[in-house]
Design an enzyme around this catalytic site. Structure first.
Site, PDB file in Angstrom:
ATOM      1  CB  CYS A   1      37.820  19.806  -5.961  1.00 19.05           C
ATOM      2  SG  CYS A   1      38.285  21.001  -7.177  1.00 19.05           S
TER       3      CYS A   1
ATOM      4  N   GLY B   1      32.831  17.706 -13.491  1.00 16.09           N
ATOM      5  CA  GLY B   1      33.653  18.897 -13.279  1.00 16.09           C
ATOM      6  C   GLY B   1      32.952  19.970 -12.467  1.00 16.09           C
TER       7      GLY B   1
ATOM      8  CG  ASN C   1      29.235  19.048  -2.158  1.00 20.37           C
ATOM      9  OD1 ASN C   1      29.994  19.633  -2.922  1.00 20.37           O
ATOM     10  ND2 ASN C   1      29.542  17.886  -1.612  1.00 20.37           N
TER      11      ASN C   1
HETATM   12  C1  FMN Z   1      27.453  12.380 -11.586  1.00 20.48           C
HETATM   13  C2  FMN Z   1      28.069  12.582 -10.224  1.00 20.48           C
HETATM   14  C3  FMN Z   1      28.291  13.882  -9.752  1.00 20.48           C
HETATM   15  C4  FMN Z   1      28.855  14.086  -8.502  1.00 20.48           C
HETATM   16  N1  FMN Z   1      29.044  15.381  -8.042  1.00 20.48           N
HETATM   17  C5  FMN Z   1      29.554  15.590  -6.797  1.00 20.48           C
HETATM   18  C6  FMN Z   1      29.677  16.923  -6.258  1.00 20.48           C
HETATM   19  O1  FMN Z   1      29.298  17.915  -6.883  1.00 20.48           O
HETATM   20  N2  FMN Z   1      30.242  17.060  -5.022  1.00 20.48           N
HETATM   21  C7  FMN Z   1      30.643  15.976  -4.278  1.00 20.48           C
HETATM   22  O2  FMN Z   1      31.133  16.152  -3.156  1.00 20.48           O
HETATM   23  N3  FMN Z   1      30.483  14.711  -4.741  1.00 20.48           N
HETATM   24  C8  FMN Z   1      29.959  14.494  -5.967  1.00 20.48           C
HETATM   25  N4  FMN Z   1      29.788  13.206  -6.433  1.00 20.48           N
HETATM   26  C9  FMN Z   1      30.161  12.058  -5.571  1.00 20.48           C
HETATM   27  C10 FMN Z   1      28.923  11.487  -4.868  1.00 20.48           C
HETATM   28  O3  FMN Z   1      28.342  12.445  -4.009  1.00 20.48           O
HETATM   29  C11 FMN Z   1      29.293  10.219  -4.038  1.00 20.48           C
HETATM   30  O4  FMN Z   1      30.245  10.579  -3.060  1.00 20.48           O
HETATM   31  C12 FMN Z   1      29.851   9.100  -4.888  1.00 20.48           C
HETATM   32  O5  FMN Z   1      29.212   9.033  -6.143  1.00 20.48           O
HETATM   33  C13 FMN Z   1      29.731   7.732  -4.191  1.00 20.48           C
HETATM   34  O6  FMN Z   1      28.395   7.352  -3.984  1.00 20.48           O
HETATM   35  P1  FMN Z   1      27.565   6.397  -5.015  1.00 20.48           P
HETATM   36  O7  FMN Z   1      28.451   5.227  -5.345  1.00 20.48           O
HETATM   37  O8  FMN Z   1      26.324   5.997  -4.259  1.00 20.48           O
HETATM   38  O9  FMN Z   1      27.276   7.226  -6.216  1.00 20.48           O
HETATM   39  C14 FMN Z   1      29.213  12.967  -7.700  1.00 20.48           C
HETATM   40  C15 FMN Z   1      28.987  11.676  -8.163  1.00 20.48           C
HETATM   41  C16 FMN Z   1      28.414  11.460  -9.407  1.00 20.48           C
HETATM   42  C17 FMN Z   1      28.166  10.047  -9.873  1.00 20.48           C
END
Ligand code: FMN
Length: 304
Positions: A133, A75, A102
């Site tokens: 979001c 969140g 970000n």
């Molecule tokens: C715990 C967690 C928190 C995340 N927080 C954000 C965030 O604050 N802003 C955002 O743009 N993406 C956020 N993401 C998405 C990641 O930046 C990424 O786009 C997504 O996890 C896919 O990459 P991955 O499979 O290597 O984790 C978050 C992902 C995870 C797992």
């Protein structure tokens, strides 16, 4: 021989010594991980999402492990613009790695205001706009699901800042190319993809959703082929560079993205399991370049 390899990339004005950063939200604001890895070896540090004011995020539990990844609903917990500038930027400036911030907001005006505030802060290389979001004032839709909203949002941020801006596109749309065009025509310098995919986990004994938020976003290995396809599609019409992410666990996963048309990559969920993944990915890309006789990142071509 190795010394002649140039791994640098220019991600829409964000100059990185190599094409590997970390995915927002999986690396905090860098300070905790600095004890575990050498941040200066990353192409950039991308920090967790920041809005104007400090934000508590969702109630616990906020994540669940699933086959092939995890589902989270943190969140967008964060310290707000002033908290980040006060508590994290001094450290990040010293780390000597480009910083990608970000940002998010609950209105287009908030995105623009956050961007404007960060424009005055020394040491920020660029802004990644989280437009996936779900809690927004315009009809409850994520900003990233309507091309005209994407266009208005990116244009508003463009007017607010001279910093490179990189919208992070929503993955669950019928045709990603529509959003690529909307974002770049409105002034995006680069594009980031993919964010997590909407997902849900149910506790079958208690018969309740596992996450307090009920639903969340899937990340990790399971989303990787989906991300490769989206990046490949996006790259067919993109005139600006793409930062790709989604399930990078091994160098090979990152190389796939580079061959799908991405200019740079971000490691996310894998960092939770092995904090050195991003550095292994840098080394693995370099080894691949040596093996294929590549001199620079421009030698990576999108496969047909
Ligand atoms: C715990 C967690 C928190 C995340 N927080 C954000 C965030 O604050 N802003 C955002 O743009 N993406 C956020 N993401 C998405 C990641 O930046 C990424 O786009 C997504 O996890 C896919 O990459 P991955 O499979 O290597 O984790 C978050 C992902 C995870 C797992």
């Amino acid at each position: 021989m190795e010394q002649n390899i140039d791994m640098s990339v220019n991600l829409g004005g964000i100059r990185m010594a190599n094409p590997v950063t970390v995915a927002s939200g999986t690396f905090g604001y860098g300070q905790e991980y600095a004890r575990l890895i050498d941040l200066s070896r990353l192409g950039a540090v991308t920090v967790k999402g920041i809005r104007l004011e400090a934000w508590p995020g969702n109630p616990l539990p906020r994540h669940a492990e699933v086959f092939g990844g995890m589902v989270n609903a943190i969140g967008l917990q964060g310290p707000g613009v002033e908290g980040f500038i006060r508590d994290d930027m001094p450290f990040l400036r010293k780390a000597g790695t480009p910083v990608i911030v970000n940002i998010w907001g609950t209105s287009i005006e908030e995105y623009a205001e956050v961007a404007r505030r960060f424009s005055e802060v020394e040491g920020i290389a660029g802004l990644e706009l989280n437009i996936s979001c779900p809690n927004v004032k315009e009809g409850g839709h994520a900003f990233g699901h309507d091309p005209s909203t994407v266009s208005r949002l990116v244009a508003a941020v463009r007017r607010a800042t001279p910093l490179p801006i990189m919208p992070k596109l929503a993955p669950n749309v019928p045709d990603i190319t529509v959003f690529v065009r909307a974002a770049q025509e409105a002034g995006a310098d680069a594009l980031a993809m993919i964010n997590t995919l909407p997902a849900m986990v149910i506790d079958i004994e208690r018969q309740v959703p596992v996450l307090a938020n009920k639903t969340g976003g899937l990340s990790g290995r399971g989303i990787h082929p989906v991300a490769v396809k989206l990046v490949w599609d996006a790259a067919s019409v993109a005139t600006v560079p793409i930062l790709a992410m989604g399930g990078i666990f091994e160098p090979e996963d990152a190389i796939e993205f580079l061959l799908a048309g991405a200019k740079a990559v971000a490691v996310g969920t894998a960092t939770f399991i092995d904090p050195s993944t991003a550095l292994r990915v840098v080394d693995g890309i370099r080894a691949y370049m040596i093996r294929h006789g590549y001199a620079s990142m421009a030698d990576f071509k999108r496969v047909g």
